[in-house]
Design an enzyme around this catalytic site. Structure first.
Site, PDB file in Angstrom:
ATOM      1  N   ASP A  96       0.827  -1.199   0.000  1.00 59.49           N
ATOM      2  CA  ASP A  96       0.000   0.000   0.000  1.00 59.49           C
ATOM      3  C   ASP A  96       0.864   1.253   0.000  1.00 59.49           C
ATOM      4  O   ASP A  96       2.079   1.196   0.194  1.00 59.49           O
ATOM      5  CB  ASP A  96      -0.907  -0.035   1.240  1.00 59.49           C
ATOM      6  CG  ASP A  96      -2.107   0.891   1.099  1.00 59.49           C
ATOM      7  OD1 ASP A  96      -2.343   1.417  -0.009  1.00 59.49           O
ATOM      8  OD2 ASP A  96      -2.813   1.090   2.108  1.00 59.49           O
ATOM      9  N   TYR A 155       5.741  -9.892   7.158  1.00 59.99           N
ATOM     10  CA  TYR A 155       5.687  -8.447   7.349  1.00 59.99           C
ATOM     11  C   TYR A 155       6.132  -8.103   8.768  1.00 59.99           C
ATOM     12  O   TYR A 155       5.875  -8.860   9.714  1.00 59.99           O
ATOM     13  CB  TYR A 155       4.260  -7.924   7.157  1.00 59.99           C
ATOM     14  CG  TYR A 155       3.816  -7.767   5.726  1.00 59.99           C
ATOM     15  CD1 TYR A 155       3.988  -6.559   5.052  1.00 59.99           C
ATOM     16  CD2 TYR A 155       3.210  -8.821   5.053  1.00 59.99           C
ATOM     17  CE1 TYR A 155       3.563  -6.411   3.737  1.00 59.99           C
ATOM     18  CE2 TYR A 155       2.786  -8.680   3.739  1.00 59.99           C
ATOM     19  CZ  TYR A 155       2.969  -7.470   3.089  1.00 59.99           C
ATOM     20  OH  TYR A 155       2.548  -7.331   1.784  1.00 59.99           O
TER      21      TYR A 155
END
Length: 324
Positions: A96, A155
């Site tokens: 993103d 992540y």
């Protein structure tokens, strides 16, 4: 399938016809063999990329805002003299806006077959902005796909907990001024592990895809490094903003605003509105795509290919310092 390589814009001459084999003489004196392409899908390359996502509107290609994919494609177009539709660049994860990456993976296709990867590696990093680097470039088998061959993704989200923010961490960690109960966060993180429907942790996506809401979380660790709290999550895949939404809930639990066992309640609701009752928006700059794991068989290079390129290392062959 044989190995394959691209060539920098400074080294490119017109492509040989598909039925011919020719040699290009480079300025360095090295000959680069260009072989015909017998695979209708072209020759596939794998890139390992790192980038600071601060000034980018995410990975995915867009017409107007700057994206990481746009920057990489622009460098590839200059280096290979191919068009965007020919390169078919695909990224493993659509990070993103503002999200960073240390281990983003992508693949692209060319009709070339060259003898060395170091020069195209150096050329791409020379063409890319300094906040995007190609860490590795390697030949890939026709079976490899950056997105669909992935087994898991890792992540990290960093939280800096102190009254005063470290200015060197401001682009890569979220500033939290509250004291956190890390043990409560670890207890809550365990509820995410396993296969669950994560509909309650997905934001509405802007694309037309209908993703499978069931994801498998393999681990979710909470690590303390001084004032820095690092949340590490590995999963089979993630929904749009799922990681940030999970971390946002854990942050509220760490503040002791809600108990750890709220997690299974929200999971079972499968309702994003239920999560909104307890959590809040968490900015993207603390998030980083660290690595992507693949099936080993998909990482095997085609027969006869040289080793992958980790970049050229320069050595001093002769001291030029004047001694007195």
């Amino acid at each position: 399938m044989s190995c394959y390589y691209a060539v920098t814009s400074a080294l490119v001459s017109p492509f040989p016809s598909p039925s011919s084999t020719s040699l290009l003489s480079l300025n360095s004196g090295d000959d680069v063999e260009v072989k015909p392409n017998f695979n209708q899908n072209g020759y596939k390359w794998r890139l390992l990329l790192a980038y600071d996502g601060t000034r980018y509107a995410g990975w995915q290609y867009q017409e107007s805002p700057p994206t990481v994919q746009c920057a990489v494609e622009k460098a590839l177009i200059k280096a290979t003299k191919l068009q965007r539709k020919d390169l078919q660049l695909v990224g493993a994860s659509r990070t993103d806006a503002g999200v960073h990456a240390w281990g983003q993976v992508a693949h692209f296709i060319t009709p070339f077959n060259y003898n060395n990867l170091d020069r195209i590696h150096a050329a791409l990093n020379g063409l890319l902005p300094k906040d995007i680097r190609v860490r590795e470039i390697s030949p890939a088998s026709s079976e490899f796909h950056a997105r669909f061959s992935a087994k898991s993704k890792i992540y990290h989200y960093k939280i800096y907990s102190d009254t005063i923010m470290d200015p060197f961490q401001r682009h890569f960690a979220y500033h939290n001024m509250y004291k956190l109960n890390s043990d409560a966060m670890r207890e809550a993180a365990k509820y995410f592990i396993g296969k669950h429907d994560f509909s309650a942790f997905e934001n509405a996506s802007h694309n037309d895809r209908v993703p499978d809401p069931v994801k498998h979380i393999f681990r979710f660790d909470v690590k303390e490094m001084g004032a820095l709290l690092q949340l590490e999550v590995e999963g089979s895949g993630f929904l749009y903003r799922q990681v940030r939404n999970m971390v946002a809930l854990l942050l509220q639990i760490g503040k002791e605003a809600i108990p750890p066992d709220i997690v299974p309640h929200i999971l079972s609701s499968r309702d994003r509105k239920e999560l909104a009752k307890y959590s809040f928006y968490l900015p993207p700059h603390g998030l980083c795509l660290v690595s992507i794991n693949y099936n080993e068989s998909h990482l095997l290079p085609p027969p006869g290919c040289p080793a992958k390129s980790f970049g050229m290392h320069h050595t001093i062959r002769k001291c030029k310092t004047i001694f007195y």
